[in-house]
Design a protein around this motif. Structure first.
Motif, PDB file in Angstrom:
ATOM      1  N   TYR A 415      22.605 -42.100  47.626  1.00  0.00           N
ATOM      2  CA  TYR A 415      22.551 -42.213  49.094  1.00  0.00           C
ATOM      3  C   TYR A 415      23.953 -42.320  49.668  1.00  0.00           C
ATOM      4  CZ  TYR A 415      21.234 -44.283  53.650  1.00  0.00           C
ATOM      5  OH  TYR A 415      21.064 -44.560  54.989  1.00  0.00           O
ATOM      6  N   TYR A 416      24.742 -43.213  49.110  1.00  0.00           N
ATOM      7  CA  TYR A 416      26.095 -43.408  49.632  1.00  0.00           C
ATOM      8  C   TYR A 416      27.042 -42.295  49.182  1.00  0.00           C
ATOM      9  CZ  TYR A 416      24.416 -47.983  51.002  1.00  0.00           C
ATOM     10  OH  TYR A 416      23.706 -48.995  51.578  1.00  0.00           O
ATOM     11  N   ARG A 417      26.784 -41.736  48.026  1.00  0.00           N
ATOM     12  CA  ARG A 417      27.649 -40.669  47.512  1.00  0.00           C
ATOM     13  C   ARG A 417      27.650 -39.457  48.432  1.00  0.00           C
ATOM     14  NH1 ARG A 417      26.357 -36.401  43.778  1.00  0.00           N
ATOM     15  NH2 ARG A 417      28.241 -35.585  42.769  1.00  0.00           N
ATOM     16  N   ARG A 418      26.498 -39.126  49.004  1.00  0.00           N
ATOM     17  CA  ARG A 418      26.400 -37.940  49.855  1.00  0.00           C
ATOM     18  C   ARG A 418      26.253 -38.283  51.342  1.00  0.00           C
ATOM     19  NH1 ARG A 418      25.231 -33.290  46.871  1.00  0.00           N
ATOM     20  NH2 ARG A 418      25.578 -32.256  48.861  1.00  0.00           N
ATOM     21  N   LEU A 419      26.589 -39.512  51.686  1.00  0.00           N
ATOM     22  CA  LEU A 419      26.362 -39.997  53.044  1.00  0.00           C
ATOM     23  C   LEU A 419      27.093 -39.159  54.090  1.00  0.00           C
ATOM     24  CD1 LEU A 419      25.103 -42.185  54.833  1.00  0.00           C
ATOM     25  CD2 LEU A 419      27.122 -43.581  54.413  1.00  0.00           C
ATOM     26  N   ALA A 420      28.381 -38.920  53.871  1.00  0.00           N
ATOM     27  CA  ALA A 420      29.170 -38.171  54.857  1.00  0.00           C
ATOM     28  C   ALA A 420      28.624 -36.757  55.032  1.00  0.00           C
ATOM     29  CB  ALA A 420      30.633 -38.141  54.441  1.00  0.00           C
ATOM     30  N   ASP A 421      28.239 -36.116  53.930  1.00  0.00           N
ATOM     31  CA  ASP A 421      27.694 -34.758  54.009  1.00  0.00           C
ATOM     32  C   ASP A 421      26.390 -34.736  54.791  1.00  0.00           C
ATOM     33  OD1 ASP A 421      29.803 -33.818  52.503  1.00  0.00           O
ATOM     34  OD2 ASP A 421      28.682 -33.843  50.613  1.00  0.00           O
ATOM     35  N   ASP A 422      25.529 -35.723  54.557  1.00  0.00           N
ATOM     36  CA  ASP A 422      24.229 -35.743  55.225  1.00  0.00           C
ATOM     37  C   ASP A 422      24.375 -36.027  56.716  1.00  0.00           C
ATOM     38  OD1 ASP A 422      23.192 -35.231  52.758  1.00  0.00           O
ATOM     39  OD2 ASP A 422      22.399 -37.241  52.421  1.00  0.00           O
ATOM     40  N   VAL A 423      25.282 -36.938  57.065  1.00  0.00           N
ATOM     41  CA  VAL A 423      25.553 -37.173  58.486  1.00  0.00           C
ATOM     42  C   VAL A 423      26.103 -35.904  59.118  1.00  0.00           C
ATOM     43  CG1 VAL A 423      27.022 -38.422  60.113  1.00  0.00           C
ATOM     44  CG2 VAL A 423      25.846 -39.663  58.292  1.00  0.00           C
ATOM     45  N   GLY A 424      26.997 -35.219  58.412  1.00  0.00           N
ATOM     46  CA  GLY A 424      27.547 -33.964  58.931  1.00  0.00           C
ATOM     47  C   GLY A 424      26.470 -32.921  59.174  1.00  0.00           C
ATOM     48  N   TRP A 425      25.511 -32.819  58.246  1.00  0.00           N
ATOM     49  CA  TRP A 425      24.410 -31.859  58.421  1.00  0.00           C
ATOM     50  C   TRP A 425      23.631 -32.185  59.685  1.00  0.00           C
ATOM     51  CZ3 TRP A 425      19.157 -32.111  59.001  1.00  0.00           C
ATOM     52  CH2 TRP A 425      18.448 -30.925  58.828  1.00  0.00           C
ATOM     53  N   LEU A 426      23.312 -33.471  59.867  1.00  0.00           N
ATOM     54  CA  LEU A 426      22.529 -33.847  61.047  1.00  0.00           C
ATOM     55  C   LEU A 426      23.302 -33.588  62.334  1.00  0.00           C
ATOM     56  CD1 LEU A 426      19.935 -35.110  62.139  1.00  0.00           C
ATOM     57  CD2 LEU A 426      21.005 -37.353  61.919  1.00  0.00           C
ATOM     58  N   LEU A 427      24.584 -33.907  62.346  1.00  0.00           N
ATOM     59  CA  LEU A 427      25.403 -33.676  63.529  1.00  0.00           C
ATOM     60  C   LEU A 427      25.466 -32.179  63.877  1.00  0.00           C
ATOM     61  CD1 LEU A 427      28.374 -36.137  62.919  1.00  0.00           C
ATOM     62  CD2 LEU A 427      26.422 -36.447  64.459  1.00  0.00           C
ATOM     63  N   ASP A 428      25.596 -31.341  62.858  1.00  0.00           N
ATOM     64  CA  ASP A 428      25.619 -29.891  63.097  1.00  0.00           C
ATOM     65  C   ASP A 428      24.324 -29.430  63.755  1.00  0.00           C
ATOM     66  OD1 ASP A 428      28.150 -29.642  62.017  1.00  0.00           O
ATOM     67  OD2 ASP A 428      27.454 -28.976  60.045  1.00  0.00           O
ATOM     68  N   GLN A 429      23.205 -29.955  63.298  1.00  0.00           N
ATOM     69  CA  GLN A 429      21.917 -29.580  63.875  1.00  0.00           C
ATOM     70  C   GLN A 429      21.812 -30.050  65.327  1.00  0.00           C
ATOM     71  OE1 GLN A 429      19.460 -27.741  62.201  1.00  0.00           O
ATOM     72  NE2 GLN A 429      21.041 -27.534  60.629  1.00  0.00           N
ATOM     73  N   LEU A 430      22.312 -31.246  65.602  1.00  0.00           N
ATOM     74  CA  LEU A 430      22.192 -31.808  66.940  1.00  0.00           C
ATOM     75  C   LEU A 430      23.133 -31.131  67.936  1.00  0.00           C
ATOM     76  CD1 LEU A 430      21.910 -35.601  66.016  1.00  0.00           C
ATOM     77  CD2 LEU A 430      20.080 -34.068  66.788  1.00  0.00           C
ATOM     78  N   ARG A 431      24.162 -30.479  67.441  1.00  0.00           N
ATOM     79  CA  ARG A 431      25.122 -29.801  68.327  1.00  0.00           C
ATOM     80  C   ARG A 431      24.635 -28.396  68.717  1.00  0.00           C
ATOM     81  NH1 ARG A 431      29.407 -32.267  64.803  1.00  0.00           N
ATOM     82  NH2 ARG A 431      30.348 -33.933  66.067  1.00  0.00           N
ATOM     83  N   ARG A 432      23.611 -27.905  68.083  1.00  0.00           N
ATOM     84  CA  ARG A 432      23.141 -26.544  68.371  1.00  0.00           C
ATOM     85  C   ARG A 432      22.403 -26.472  69.690  1.00  0.00           C
ATOM     86  NH1 ARG A 432      20.885 -24.553  62.404  1.00  0.00           N
ATOM     87  NH2 ARG A 432      22.910 -24.577  61.371  1.00  0.00           N
TER      88      ARG A 432
END
Length: 432
Positions: A415-432
């Motif tokens: 969970y913590y290992r990929r935390l930044a990547d997962d937040v980045g994925w969600l942010l990209d989706q929300l910016r569309r």
């Protein structure tokens, strides 16, 4: 509005209280339920008295789900400086449980003042992972603490281990709403891993936050890991509860899509105490479930159940770590293996299964090959089911090498290992 304590309506909780009261020493249940606030003196932990005091969960008549009942400013760790400015309110609001009862719940609304780079500033509906079912473990409280050790018997530990995630989202410019999850109003027991009740409380927390300045038109993202992953998954599978809510994307990590398999998987591990959370949450569901579970428990099992309900996840780990639940049951079987053989309990497990409908928004679903809390097989199966139903699913299986000991690190580490990547994925989706 009218709030009522329906002593004659929920006979399940009354019967649970009666049976538990007979099975343990006199006043045992009252002692446990009386420890819902942090078991410490004010001078040992002074911030507690500065936090808003909300009452116990109650039944509600005459108010719609999502109605804000009470709010109070609160301190959120990590948001008081110029790098991550945000204001925070703890909230009490109306929601409904899986059985259609209208009840109160609590949570928090965090209003970001950081710059949002994109279109309309979004809100992330955040479903926390397991922190404990006692009231002093509530995420809306633990995020004001960070971490603290209570020198009690047994020792209890409070830890807001998802605080970095909420702060990361706030720093990116997202507003964040969290739920503490609903409780049965008669016994104040959290409806643990009751995915439908949790999903309703998460959605209604967002609705209630509109009164505090959350724009009605704010796009909604969702985030949930473990217990929270099940909550978000259910919310995505049933968009009819809030057809007015525009969910753009969600991150769902290690959801307990088949709760019975999770309970078998964790039995005898460092997090055996989770069995108590799930068992108590099941017992207040119906008279049949209560009677089935109570009939297989030993006095020791009931005592363990009560003790673990009074501690947060950290304290329960210290008390229950690596113990088998076989001593909890009359026939010596582990509770995780026994529960699914009980007819009414099995039916309730089935009702909580995920994967019945496609998710209503794009979702990043992930699990861990070596997860020692949520077995990877049930997460893989959810991925297959969602895809067959036509869901827009991005799948990731974390293959972090296995760490021995059944400590839970194979659950939380990825969970913590990929935390930044997962937040980045969600942010990209929300910016569309």
């Amino acid at each position: 509005m009218a709030r009522i304590h329906r002593t004659g309506v929920n006979r399940t909780a009354a019967r649970t209280a009666l049976s538990l009261g007979h099975a343990v020493v006199s006043g045992g249940l009252r002692r446990v339920m009386g420890r819902q606030r942090p078991p410490t003196r004010a001078r040992d932990y002074p911030r507690w008295e500065t936090e808003p005091g909300f009452g116990d969960a109650t039944w509600v008549i005459g108010q719609k789900p999502g109605t804000l009942l009470k709010s109070s400013p609160m301190r959120l760790l990590g948001t008081e400086g110029s790098l991550n400015p945000a204001t925070a309110h703890r909230i009490e609001y109306v929601t409904t449980d899986a059985r259609g009862h209208t009840i109160t719940a609590t949570g928090a609304y965090f209003h970001s003042h950081s710059r949002w780079r994109g279109g309309s500033r979004p809100v992330v509906a955040f479903a926390p992972s397991t922190q404990g079912v006692a009231k002093h473990c509530d995420p809306s409280y633990s995020c004001t603490v960070g971490a603290s050790v209570f020198r009690t018997r047994p020792v209890d530990i409070i830890a807001a281990y998802e605080l970095p995630v909420t702060n990361l989202l706030l720093a990116a410019g997202c507003h964040v709403v969290i739920t503490d999850y609903p409780r049965d109003p008669d016994l104040q027991l959290q409806l643990y891993c009751d995915h439908t009740s949790g999903a309703h409380s998460l959605i209604d927390a967002v609705r209630a936050s509109h009164v505090l300045g959350l724009p009605q038109e704010a796009p909604v993202g969702m985030w949930g890991f473990s217990q929270g992953g099940g909550t978000v998954a259910q919310a995505l599978e049933d968009p009819t509860y809030a057809p007015d809510m525009r969910v753009k994307a969600a991150v769902v990590g290690a959801p307990p899509a088949r709760l019975e398999e999770v309970l078998r998987h964790v039995d005898g591990s460092l997090v055996t105490g989770v069995l108590a959370y799930a068992t108590a949450g099941l017992m207040v569901t119906s008279p049949e479930i209560h009677e089935e579970i109570f009939s297989v428990l030993t006095p020791e099992g009931i005592t363990k159940l009560l003790n673990y309900l009074a501690t947060c996840a950290g304290g329960s780990v210290l008390a229950s770590g690596w113990q088998s639940s076989a001593t909890w049951t009359r026939n010596g079987a582990t509770l995780g293996s026994l529960l699914e053989d009980l007819p009414a309990v099995s039916k309730e497990f089935e009702a909580r299964h995920l994967g019945r409908a496609k998710p209503s928004a794009p979702v990043l679903l992930w699990g861990s090959t070596n997860d020692d809390v949520v077995p990877i097989g049930i997460v893989r199966d959810l991925n297959r089911r969602w895809r067959r139903l036509g869901g827009d699913v991005t799948w990731r299986e974390d293959r972090t090498p296995h760490l021995p000991g059944r400590t839970g690190f194979n659950h939380f580490g990825p969970y913590y290992r990929r935390l930044a990547d997962d937040v980045g994925w969600l942010l990209d989706q929300l910016r569309r």
